[in-house]
Scaffold this motif. Structure first.
Motif, PDB file in Angstrom:
ATOM      1  N   ARG A  82       0.920  -1.126  -0.296  1.00  0.00           N
ATOM      2  CA  ARG A  82      -0.136  -0.130   0.086  1.00  0.00           C
ATOM      3  C   ARG A  82       0.661   1.356  -0.141  1.00  0.00           C
ATOM      4  NH1 ARG A  82      -5.312  -0.880   0.563  1.00  0.00           N
ATOM      5  NH2 ARG A  82      -6.064  -2.309   1.399  1.00  0.00           N
ATOM      6  N   ASP A  83       1.621   1.322  -0.796  1.00  0.00           N
ATOM      7  CA  ASP A  83       2.973   2.638  -0.529  1.00  0.00           C
ATOM      8  C   ASP A  83       3.421   2.821  -0.002  1.00  0.00           C
ATOM      9  OD1 ASP A  83       4.264   3.774  -3.208  1.00  0.00           O
ATOM     10  OD2 ASP A  83       2.826   5.329  -1.924  1.00  0.00           O
ATOM     11  N   ASP A  84       4.004   1.753   1.072  1.00  0.00           N
ATOM     12  CA  ASP A  84       4.508   2.050   2.123  1.00  0.00           C
ATOM     13  C   ASP A  84       6.418   1.326   2.775  1.00  0.00           C
ATOM     14  OD1 ASP A  84       3.029   3.486   3.787  1.00  0.00           O
ATOM     15  OD2 ASP A  84       1.643   2.613   4.186  1.00  0.00           O
ATOM     16  N   GLY A  85       5.935   0.506   1.186  1.00  0.00           N
ATOM     17  CA  GLY A  85       7.587  -0.643   1.020  1.00  0.00           C
ATOM     18  C   GLY A  85       8.473  -0.283   0.290  1.00  0.00           C
ATOM     19  N   VAL A  86       9.826  -1.542  -0.276  1.00  0.00           N
ATOM     20  CA  VAL A  86      10.045  -1.209  -1.453  1.00  0.00           C
ATOM     21  C   VAL A  86       8.975  -1.968  -2.286  1.00  0.00           C
ATOM     22  CG1 VAL A  86      11.762  -3.258  -2.373  1.00  0.00           C
ATOM     23  CG2 VAL A  86      11.749  -1.890   0.348  1.00  0.00           C
ATOM     24  N   ASP A  87       8.876  -1.675  -4.000  1.00  0.00           N
ATOM     25  CA  ASP A  87       8.075  -2.072  -4.001  1.00  0.00           C
ATOM     26  C   ASP A  87       8.809  -3.014  -4.922  1.00  0.00           C
ATOM     27  OD1 ASP A  87       6.029  -0.327  -3.942  1.00  0.00           O
ATOM     28  OD2 ASP A  87       7.113   1.483  -5.186  1.00  0.00           O
ATOM     29  N   ALA A  88      10.419  -3.522  -5.728  1.00  0.00           N
ATOM     30  CA  ALA A  88      11.138  -4.593  -6.147  1.00  0.00           C
ATOM     31  C   ALA A  88      12.074  -5.213  -5.341  1.00  0.00           C
ATOM     32  CB  ALA A  88      11.282  -4.082  -7.720  1.00  0.00           C
ATOM     33  N   VAL A  89      12.631  -5.790  -6.069  1.00  0.00           N
ATOM     34  CA  VAL A  89      13.927  -5.916  -5.371  1.00  0.00           C
ATOM     35  C   VAL A  89      14.935  -6.573  -7.403  1.00  0.00           C
ATOM     36  CG1 VAL A  89      16.110  -7.679  -5.032  1.00  0.00           C
ATOM     37  CG2 VAL A  89      13.039  -6.823  -3.249  1.00  0.00           C
ATOM     38  N   ALA A  90      16.136  -6.041  -7.500  1.00  0.00           N
ATOM     39  CA  ALA A  90      16.961  -6.445  -8.450  1.00  0.00           C
ATOM     40  C   ALA A  90      17.783  -7.151  -8.007  1.00  0.00           C
ATOM     41  CB  ALA A  90      17.084  -4.709  -9.187  1.00  0.00           C
ATOM     42  N   THR A  91      18.596  -7.497  -8.164  1.00  0.00           N
ATOM     43  CA  THR A  91      19.785  -8.700  -8.416  1.00  0.00           C
ATOM     44  C   THR A  91      20.759  -8.455  -9.610  1.00  0.00           C
ATOM     45  OG1 THR A  91      19.141 -11.032  -8.551  1.00  0.00           O
ATOM     46  CG2 THR A  91      19.184 -10.488  -6.988  1.00  0.00           C
ATOM     47  N   LEU A  92      21.838  -8.472  -9.432  1.00  0.00           N
ATOM     48  CA  LEU A  92      22.814  -8.003 -10.528  1.00  0.00           C
ATOM     49  C   LEU A  92      24.218  -8.561 -10.086  1.00  0.00           C
ATOM     50  CD1 LEU A  92      23.211  -7.095 -13.362  1.00  0.00           C
ATOM     51  CD2 LEU A  92      25.293  -4.797 -11.813  1.00  0.00           C
ATOM     52  N   ALA A  93      24.852 -10.238 -10.936  1.00  0.00           N
ATOM     53  CA  ALA A  93      25.340 -10.832 -10.579  1.00  0.00           C
ATOM     54  C   ALA A  93      26.555 -10.280 -11.320  1.00  0.00           C
ATOM     55  CB  ALA A  93      25.029 -12.259 -10.994  1.00  0.00           C
ATOM     56  N   GLY A  94      28.068 -10.338 -10.425  1.00  0.00           N
ATOM     57  CA  GLY A  94      29.450 -10.080 -11.806  1.00  0.00           C
ATOM     58  C   GLY A  94      30.566 -10.698 -11.428  1.00  0.00           C
ATOM     59  N   PRO A  95      31.453 -10.629 -11.230  1.00  0.00           N
ATOM     60  CA  PRO A  95      32.498 -11.440 -10.994  1.00  0.00           C
ATOM     61  C   PRO A  95      32.942 -11.415  -9.482  1.00  0.00           C
ATOM     62  CG  PRO A  95      33.855  -9.490 -12.004  1.00  0.00           C
ATOM     63  CD  PRO A  95      31.417  -9.209 -12.246  1.00  0.00           C
ATOM     64  N   THR A  96      32.951 -10.988  -8.926  1.00  0.00           N
ATOM     65  CA  THR A  96      33.226 -11.322  -7.967  1.00  0.00           C
ATOM     66  C   THR A  96      32.004 -11.553  -6.498  1.00  0.00           C
ATOM     67  OG1 THR A  96      32.289  -8.591  -6.934  1.00  0.00           O
ATOM     68  CG2 THR A  96      35.147  -9.386  -7.427  1.00  0.00           C
ATOM     69  N   GLY A  97      30.557 -11.676  -7.019  1.00  0.00           N
ATOM     70  CA  GLY A  97      29.374 -11.373  -6.113  1.00  0.00           C
ATOM     71  C   GLY A  97      28.345 -11.250  -6.867  1.00  0.00           C
ATOM     72  N   SER A  98      27.738 -11.281  -6.482  1.00  0.00           N
ATOM     73  CA  SER A  98      25.702 -10.349  -6.782  1.00  0.00           C
ATOM     74  C   SER A  98      25.568  -9.919  -5.346  1.00  0.00           C
ATOM     75  CB  SER A  98      24.958 -11.399  -6.739  1.00  0.00           C
ATOM     76  OG  SER A  98      24.530 -11.755  -5.692  1.00  0.00           O
ATOM     77  N   SER A  99      24.831  -8.557  -5.903  1.00  0.00           N
ATOM     78  CA  SER A  99      24.374  -7.170  -5.783  1.00  0.00           C
ATOM     79  C   SER A  99      22.884  -7.180  -5.880  1.00  0.00           C
ATOM     80  CB  SER A  99      25.109  -5.615  -6.273  1.00  0.00           C
ATOM     81  OG  SER A  99      25.975  -5.837  -6.048  1.00  0.00           O
ATOM     82  N   ALA A 100      22.731  -6.971  -4.253  1.00  0.00           N
ATOM     83  CA  ALA A 100      21.013  -6.699  -4.710  1.00  0.00           C
ATOM     84  C   ALA A 100      20.621  -5.362  -4.184  1.00  0.00           C
ATOM     85  CB  ALA A 100      20.138  -7.839  -3.615  1.00  0.00           C
ATOM     86  N   PHE A 101      19.466  -5.204  -5.086  1.00  0.00           N
ATOM     87  CA  PHE A 101      19.069  -3.748  -4.612  1.00  0.00           C
ATOM     88  C   PHE A 101      17.209  -3.779  -3.911  1.00  0.00           C
ATOM     89  CE2 PHE A 101      22.019  -3.825  -8.229  1.00  0.00           C
ATOM     90  CZ  PHE A 101      23.043  -2.392  -7.622  1.00  0.00           C
ATOM     91  N   ALA A 102      17.143  -3.020  -3.311  1.00  0.00           N
ATOM     92  CA  ALA A 102      15.883  -2.370  -3.205  1.00  0.00           C
ATOM     93  C   ALA A 102      15.479  -1.254  -3.713  1.00  0.00           C
ATOM     94  CB  ALA A 102      15.274  -2.473  -1.448  1.00  0.00           C
TER      95      ALA A 102
END
Length: 125
Positions: free
Chosen positions: A28-48
């Motif tokens: 209801r528009d009060d929090g995180v809408d999606a999560v994105a991850t990106l894999a790289g050579p040293t691991g992956s990063s997550a974004f809220a």
């Protein structure tokens, strides 16, 4: 464009940029809408991701709520609007416009009912 379509557009943008994305449970528009991850050579990063379809300035409380939801990761606040003078960020819709043009071949700003401070009427579509 309604808020849910804007959230979908932001997820599509991150998908086009090489991230894996998924929608979070509705808040209801009060929090995180999606999560994105990106894999790289040293691991992956997550974004809220918080996609905020607004008609006026985004309040600092919106940015602070995202910061609290991020834990140890990164957060991205995408908006069709602009940030108030007391907010953390100073980026604006022109950055989102450039990313959409590059990755989704959509070269347009989403119209607003008023011109944000420092913009010209021609900046809005």
């Amino acid at each position: 464009m309604n808020p849910y379509d804007f959230e979908r557009l932001v997820r599509e943008l991150f998908d086009a940029m090489g991230h894996e994305t998924w929608r979070t449970q509705g808040s209801r528009d009060d929090g995180v809408d999606a999560v994105a991850t990106l894999a790289g050579p040293t691991g992956s990063s997550a974004f809220a991701i918080r996609a905020k379809r607004s008609k006026g300035a985004v309040l600092v409380e919106t940015a602070r709520a995202l910061t609290g939801a991020m834990a140890a990761g990164y957060g991205i606040l995408a908006t069709t609007s602009w940030f108030g003078k007391d907010d953390f960020g100073r980026r604006n819709g022109r950055d989102l416009k450039a990313l959409r043009a590059e990755h989704l071949t959509i070269d347009a700003l989403i119209g607003l009912p008023e011109v944000p401070p420092g913009w010209q009427a021609g900046d809005l579509v």
